[in-house]
Scaffold this active site. Structure first.
Site, PDB file in Angstrom:
ATOM      1  N   GLU A   1      43.260  41.551  30.731  1.00 38.29           N
ATOM      2  CA  GLU A   1      42.326  42.052  31.719  1.00 38.29           C
ATOM      3  C   GLU A   1      42.970  42.925  32.786  1.00 38.29           C
ATOM      4  OE1 GLU A   1      39.425  38.245  31.150  1.00 38.29           O
ATOM      5  OE2 GLU A   1      41.063  38.119  32.547  1.00 38.29           O
TER       6      GLU A   1
ATOM      7  N   ARG B   1      35.941  41.389  31.685  1.00 37.23           N
ATOM      8  CA  ARG B   1      37.382  41.569  31.441  1.00 37.23           C
ATOM      9  C   ARG B   1      38.162  41.313  32.726  1.00 37.23           C
ATOM     10  NH1 ARG B   1      39.227  45.700  27.163  1.00 37.23           N
ATOM     11  NH2 ARG B   1      41.339  45.024  26.774  1.00 37.23           N
ATOM     12  N   CYS B   2      38.018  40.100  33.268  1.00 33.47           N
ATOM     13  CA  CYS B   2      38.589  39.825  34.577  1.00 33.47           C
ATOM     14  C   CYS B   2      38.681  38.327  34.739  1.00 33.47           C
ATOM     15  CB  CYS B   2      37.668  40.446  35.615  1.00 33.47           C
ATOM     16  SG  CYS B   2      37.497  39.564  37.150  1.00 33.47           S
TER      17      CYS B   2
ATOM     18  N   GLN C   1      32.487  33.112  23.347  1.00 39.18           N
ATOM     19  CA  GLN C   1      33.903  33.104  23.700  1.00 39.18           C
ATOM     20  C   GLN C   1      34.461  31.698  23.909  1.00 39.18           C
ATOM     21  OE1 GLN C   1      32.966  37.050  26.278  1.00 39.18           O
ATOM     22  NE2 GLN C   1      34.937  36.134  26.761  1.00 39.18           N
TER      23      GLN C   1
END
Lengths: 165, 794
Positions: B746, B374-375, B228
């Site tokens: 997110e 996802r945060c 990522q």
């Protein structure tokens, strides 16, 4: 051992280890990396292909078991430059994000519509419940399969299919 | 208000700029023509496989690789000893800890990397793993974070000089203790809860993997890898391997999901690089699903105790104590100055009198991680805690949970709002968004339905959460990772034909960057998005930046693309002035064209200006020619998206099974560039939230054996667990983002777990007296709670 499998209409014959999985056999055929592997345990469905028209998880089938059978992968969906309605539907309804589950989802959807051309949303959800999508939350996949069903029906009545992408 | 049920118009589907543009990247994916890591085959490539520890804690007495090396297809077996000679036995983590690439003296978690086999094919490499003999002396394992600091707990990190206990990082605090004590002393209601946010895993459908291709003749290291943050990885490899950074090229082609799991550098990557350097051929390593679940970045694992208080009917104070379980090596993902990430946003959406947060991180004999699934860096844990606490307080006060929220919200006029823990929220109108969610849900009608069902013995629950996130890390003066500022570059080149290439440092894993970022250029320059190519995922072809996680793509890279487009537009104005024989200040802009103020017929299209910029004709005085620009964007603040979520669940009274019947999500992420993609992001995060609330769990037995090491027992929601999500929106632009946009990817994962758990408690509290159930609310746990039994220990 020699194994001969019809993959997307072409005879593929190869000397393989008896333990080779179908997913690896397919992926080692040039140009056919659309069938993905995701879990080892038949849970995720990224590896779904059609075997004699029925959806199977190619990570839990030995290539040797497919001798003489016909396998269809995602690469066979587009014909003569025309997308299959399920492919078009996935694009129209934003039913994919990272795209990794998409080939398995498309083949599952294709098998569903071949069997049941007018499924309800519940029937679509049951049909794709053997496949995991981590990105879309499935809502748009259900919508995409509906889109495909409706446009396939329209195409049969001569309304044609809009083609983009 | 718009919902997804409003079908887009044909015009909206083909915007020059923002709108529901269908995705460019779909064309390859629907044909099975994506290029994921495992699809890449290089000439002469060999395959790696990793031997892993069966024990959570053990001394390694000996490793015998001779039988593996005798395997005819095996090229090499690498152990810690070999890495020591290369100086690669240990690597830095993203939290300034060190992690063993391969275990030498001890293994410290089950699944830890012990030896790396390189063979001609994957099957042989895995066969050879069985031929390696490792003699272990098992040691007692520390599994429970609450017991990690017991005086008799074995010290896990005895490799670290001076480490005498299992404290991974010193006590970290935010807010103010004294004023919080005062708020509690003055309060009329106080509730206390012990709440665990359990260990779970992002589990992207594509596992992690790498191909390392070192060319001994040139010294060039080519890496193919789905990560990522490719630029940051390149810098880390330069430090770890002592290679020259400019001789490393990382290509991330298509990535089959990341969700935070693909942020860190993993030992398998370093082994593949070492293998390629040693063997002189490309080495591919792709982990299997068990390796992914048991050894790569897990998420959460926060053991929390919290108190919340109220006075005169509204929330006034919050106290939180956290024990953070970081596993055997501290490789949590967060900016350097934030050892508990952004957890101190735990004061939520409320105008509190005071709050105080303490976080202590410990080592345990479990896999390292603490990535943000996802945060944005622990915001999920924070939002879950505060939103559970608000519901607990509402129960105690016997007030409707929405009513308590409405009374306690930060008011629109208070923005920009400084929280009691030091955040400056940018913009919001929380009550308006809450109202949209209530209307969409038919909240009052749902309460009536619930009462009727209760009378019939049916268990229905309605759960609410309201979250505020801080996303888009981040401002250079506050935020870095490993000393690298969290800024993003963008490079825009408009070609003589008027078509453009924009290179970005954000890294898509399915977010649709190739479409969204083209739309930003299209909006700013007025050229069709199909004429804008978005280039990313190749460190040789994109500007430096820190990648995609923490919902930072639109807030940081999106802003960079807007700013670079405006720079090009300004350049075009200069050229247009020369073309139109006037002064730049006499020109006005409309999408795609500069024209003379007062004479709108007289103007120049952007493609005409581009052609001129590269031509032999006259250009403005001192102008270099060409039509391009580059920027590095340093965001002045985070963006603060928020939302109101309502879950409706039915609980089976006989089995404890929870079914999410409806889920209403109203998000305010400011201006939406591609609403179709935004909706898709929200759907996906909601599904993950359902998984976390009801199904997903990494649990361990007392010896540290992971009990959820495949998708047979790490359960991910399918289409049958997910309802037909109902979305709504409000739009409160971000005041400091050039497009008014905030991050959103997110939000649904952050906001949905508390809504679902609140709904479960709402279903059971009145009839069964249940006050709390820790996630995941599996049938067994819910049923046990209904019987008044304690929860199974974690």
């Amino acid at each position: 051992m020699d194994v001969s499998i019809v993959v997307n209409g072409k005879q593929v014959t190869r000397d393989i280890e008896p333990r080779q999985l179908l997913v690896h056999f397919i992926r080692e055929t040039p140009g056919l990396t659309g069938t993905h592997w995701g879990c080892d345990t038949s849970n995720c469905g990224a590896c779904v292909v059609l075997m004699d028209g029925a959806p199977v998880k190619s990570c839990t089938i030995l290539a040797a078991m497919c001798e003489g059978h016909e396998i269809r992968t995602v690469e066979s969906l587009e014909r003569d430059g025309r997308l299959d309605p399920v492919q078009q539907g996935f694009h129209e309804r934003h039913a994919l994000q990272c795209g990794f589950c998409t080939p398995g989802m498309l083949m599952t959807a294709r098998a569903l519509l071949d069997e049941n051309p007018d499924p309800t949303d519940e029937e679509i959800r049951i049909a794709i419940s053997g496949a995991i999508c981590r990105c879309t939350g499935y809502k748009n996949i259900v919508s995409a399969v509906r889109w495909a069903a409706e446009h396939e029906a329209a195409a049969k009545h001569g309304d044609g299919l809009r083609q983009e992408v | 208000m718009a919902t997804t049920e409003n079908l887009p118009t044909a015009e909206a589907e083909r915007p020059i700029g923002f709108g529901r543009l269908k995705r460019k990247e779909d064309a390859r994916f629907i044909r099975g023509q994506g290029t994921y890591l495992d699809d890449i085959r290089l000439p002469g490539m060999v395959h790696g496989a990793m031997l892993r520890s069966p024990y959570a804690h053990a001394r390694i007495l000996s490793i015998d690789t001779s039988r593996a090396l005798a395997h005819p297809n095996v090229a090499a077996v690498i152990t810690a000893k070999d890495l020591e000679t290369l100086g690669l036995a240990w690597m830095p983590t993203i939290s300034y800890d060190t992690q063993a690439v391969l275990a030498g003296d001890k293994v410290r978690f089950q699944g830890q990397e012990v030896a790396f086999v390189i063979a001609t094919d994957e099957y042989s490499a895995n066969d050879a793993l069985q031929l390696i003999e490792v003699d272990y002396e098992p040691l007692p394992a520390v599994v429970n974070a609450r017991k990690a600091l017991d005086p008799d707990a074995p010290v896990i990190r005895d490799d670290k000089a001076g480490q005498r206990d299992n404290l991974a990082s010193p006590l970290w605090e935010a807010g103010d203790k004294e004023s919080t004590d005062r708020a509690f002393a003055e309060a009329d209601t106080v509730v206390t809860r012990d709440i665990i946010y359990p260990r779970c895993h992002p589990a992207p459908l594509e596992t992690c993997g790498i191909i390392a291709d070192f060319n001994p003749a040139t010294g060039q290291l080519d890496i193919y890898n789905g990560n990522q943050a490719p630029h940051a990885h390149r810098t880390v490899y330069a430090h770890v391997a002592g290679l020259a950074e400019h001789m490393i090229r990382i290509r991330c082609q298509d990535i089959g999901g990341g969700f935070g799991n693909k942020v860190p550098v993993y030992p398998g990557y370093v082994c593949a690089i070492a293998g390629s350097i040693v063997a002189g051929v490309p080495v591919k390593w792709v982990e299997n699903r068990t390796e992914n679940l048991t050894s790569t970045g897990f998420a959460r694992d926060y053991v929390m105790r919290s108190e919340m208080c109220a006075k005169d009917g509204r929330i006034t104070g919050l106290r939180v104590n956290v024990i953070a379980d970081h596993g055997a090596f501290d490789s949590t993902a967060q900016p350097t100055k934030f050892p508990a990430g952004f957890f101190h946003i735990v004061c939520g959406s409320y105008d509190l009198q005071a709050s105080h947060v303490q976080v202590k991180a410990v080592y345990t004999n479990k896999a390292p991680g603490g990535v943000a699934y996802r945060c944005s860096f622990r915001i999920t844990e924070a939002v879950y805690l505060v939103e559970r606490m608000v519901d607990a307080l509402a129960l105690e006060m016997k007030v409707d949970p929405i009513e308590l929220r409405l009374r306690s919200f930060i008011a629109p006029a208070q923005f920009p709002y400084e929280t009691t823990t030091g955040w400056t929220y940018d913009s919001g109108n929380y009550a308006a968004t809450m109202q949209v969610a209530m209307d969409l849900a038919g909240y009052n009608e749902l309460r009536r339905e619930q009462a009727e069902k209760r009378a019939r013995g049916e268990l229905m629950g309605i759960g609410v959460s309201f979250f505020t996130e801080g996303v888009g890390a981040g401002p250079r003066k506050h935020m870095d990772i490993l000393g690298l500022s969290m800024n993003d570059g963008a490079d825009l080149r408009v070609h003589p034909s008027g078509k453009a290439v924009v290179s970005i440092s954000a890294q898509t894993q399915g977010q649709g960057h190739e479409t969204t970022f083209a739309q930003i250029v299209a909006e700013e320059l007025g050229i069709p998005p199909e004429d804008v190519e978005v280039r990313h995922g190749d460190t040789d072809r994109s500007p430096y930046g820190l990648g995609t996680y923490g919902s930072r793509s639109t807030p940081v890279s999106g802003a960079a693309v807007a700013v670079v487009s405006r720079k090009v537009r300004d350049k075009a104005r200069q050229i247009a002035a020369t073309m139109l024989e006037t002064r730049p200040e006499d020109l006005a802009w409309e999408k795609g064209r500069w024209y003379v103020k007062g004479d709108p017929e007289k103007g120049a299209l952007i493609e005409e200006i581009a052609a001129r910029a590269y031509s032999g004709e006259e250009l403005p005085e001192g102008f270099e020619g060409g039509l391009d620009a580059q920027v590095i964007y340093d965001p002045p603040n985070l963006t603060y998206p928020y939302g109101a979520y309502i879950a409706v669940v039915d609980v089976d009274p006989d089995t404890g099974h929870v079914k999410v019947r409806r889920f209403i999500a109203v998000d305010d992420c400011g201006v939406r560039i591609n609403p179709m993609i935004v909706d898709g992001q929200i759907h996906g995060g909601l599904a993950e939230g359902i998984g976390i609330a009801l199904m997903e769990l990494l649990s361990f037995d007392e010896e540290g054996n992971c009990l959820n090491s495949s998708f047979m027992d790490y359960l991910i929601p399918t289409a049958l667990e997910c309802p037909d999500f109902e979305l709504g929106e409000t739009v409160t632009p971000c005041p400091h983002h050039p497009l008014g946009a905030k991050g959103v990817g997110e939000s649904p994962n952050v906001g949905s777990p508390p809504a679902i758990v609140n709904a479960v408690i709402d279903a059971l509290h009145e009839t069964h007296g249940v006050e709390h159930i820790d996630m995941p609310c599996t049938p067994a746990r819910v049923w046990a709670a209904m019987q008044g039994r304690p929860e199974p220990p974690q």
